[in-house]
Write an enzyme that holds these catalytic residues in place. Sequence first.
Site, short mmCIF file in Angstrom:
data_model
loop_
_atom_site.label_atom_id
_atom_site.label_comp_id
_atom_site.label_asym_id
_atom_site.label_seq_id
_atom_site.Cartn_x
_atom_site.Cartn_y
_atom_site.Cartn_z
NE ARG A 32 3.69 3.88 12.80
CZ ARG A 32 3.10 3.76 11.63
NH1 ARG A 32 1.86 3.36 11.55
NH2 ARG A 32 3.75 4.02 10.51
CE LYS A 66 2.02 -5.09 6.60
NZ LYS A 66 1.73 -3.82 5.93
NE ARG A 114 -3.47 -0.02 2.74
CZ ARG A 114 -3.51 0.57 3.93
NH1 ARG A 114 -2.88 0.04 4.95
NH2 ARG A 114 -4.19 1.67 4.12
C1 BTN Z 1 0.71 -3.76 2.48
O1 BTN Z 1 1.35 -2.76 2.15
O2 BTN Z 1 0.63 -4.09 3.67
C2 BTN Z 1 0.02 -4.59 1.44
C3 BTN Z 1 0.93 -5.66 0.93
C4 BTN Z 1 0.27 -6.50 -0.13
C5 BTN Z 1 1.24 -7.45 -0.77
C6 BTN Z 1 0.53 -8.43 -1.66
S1 BTN Z 1 1.60 -9.78 -2.08
C7 BTN Z 1 0.42 -10.35 -3.25
C8 BTN Z 1 -0.11 -9.13 -3.94
N1 BTN Z 1 0.72 -8.76 -5.07
C9 BTN Z 1 1.34 -7.60 -4.87
O3 BTN Z 1 2.14 -7.06 -5.67
N2 BTN Z 1 0.99 -7.08 -3.68
C10 BTN Z 1 0.03 -7.92 -3.00
#
Ligand code: BTN
Length: 325
Positions: A322, A186, A121
């Site tokens: 947070r 996380k 994100r």
């Molecule tokens: C975050 O920032 O917490 C979200 C992470 C999401 C990662 C997943 S891995 C599978 C899918 N493909 C990607 O490129 N991103 C999501």
Amino acid sequence: MNNLVFPILRLLADGRFHSGEDIARQFSVTRASVWNAIQAAEALGVDIFSVRGRGYRLPQPLHLLDKQAVLDALGAQQHRFQLALFDAIDSTNSYLMQQAASHAPHGMVAAALLQTKGRGRRGRSWQAAFGASLTFSLLWRFQMGASALSGLSLAVGLALVRALHHYGLRSAQLKWPNDILVQGRKLAGILIELNGDMDGPSAAVIGIGLNLNLPPAIRAQIDQPVTDMASHLPINIDPNALLGQLLQELVKVLDTFEREGFAALREEWQAHHAYHGEVVKLLFPDGREQFGHVQGIADDGVLLVQNEHGTQRFSSGEISLRGAR
Ligand code: BTN
């Protein structure tokens, strides 16, 4: 990428020794090519023991993604999904977004044990080494428009927590809007990308990254406290069984969400929220910080925070959360 890497890893997946000579014979290549492929696998983050006179061996048997094993884990739900499994891919979300534009079916799943351009994100990247995390995306088509999907990412988080609890990780919690935490660190993240009209129909690519076993080099690149499944469960995790469990919970939650909206999942969500009833620090994109008391989550998924101005509503892009302590 060296195209012998994954065939050789499949051979080594049994955790036994395989001599360079046997491997070379099996794939009709030279021993030097085998050695190059082993170096390339190590560069992807895979540990491989090399013992003179015996050959190569993995520290422990490795579970690679396997379609039949995921189907077995899905049991009676397998007809709801169409699986596309990859050893490596740029990003399962990018892949499914492209597929969605060319009429890929509802319920299509793309999964990989290595993403070379995984996205998180807020424009971040999702760090990965081979097998470090289970990364997958699910294409879900909705009759309703994108404007009705505001609580979707929270609903997805709840499905992950339910699946992790079933899997034995009972300390998994949610952090608004959609991180999964264990002991404040996380474990998994969710990236949802939408396609379609505000009024409907619409398609969501639901991307999930779940840390399985993060090597120290990857941990060092992540700018927040992280954890992985291997740190909390005493078992060699089979990503196929885990993926099956996650998809089973996702389908249940998505069915409820489609029928009744996030409101039907709200109480259960709050019960798993790491910060429910707590004082938190809210971080705004312009660098401002504010303290407040988390009152709960509204039916549309916004966070309700009480401060000296009364109860304020925040939607996901507006702030990040947070712990105050
Ligand atoms: C975050 O920032 O917490 C979200 C992470 C999401 C990662 C997943 S891995 C599978 C899918 N493909 C990607 O490129 N991103 C999501």
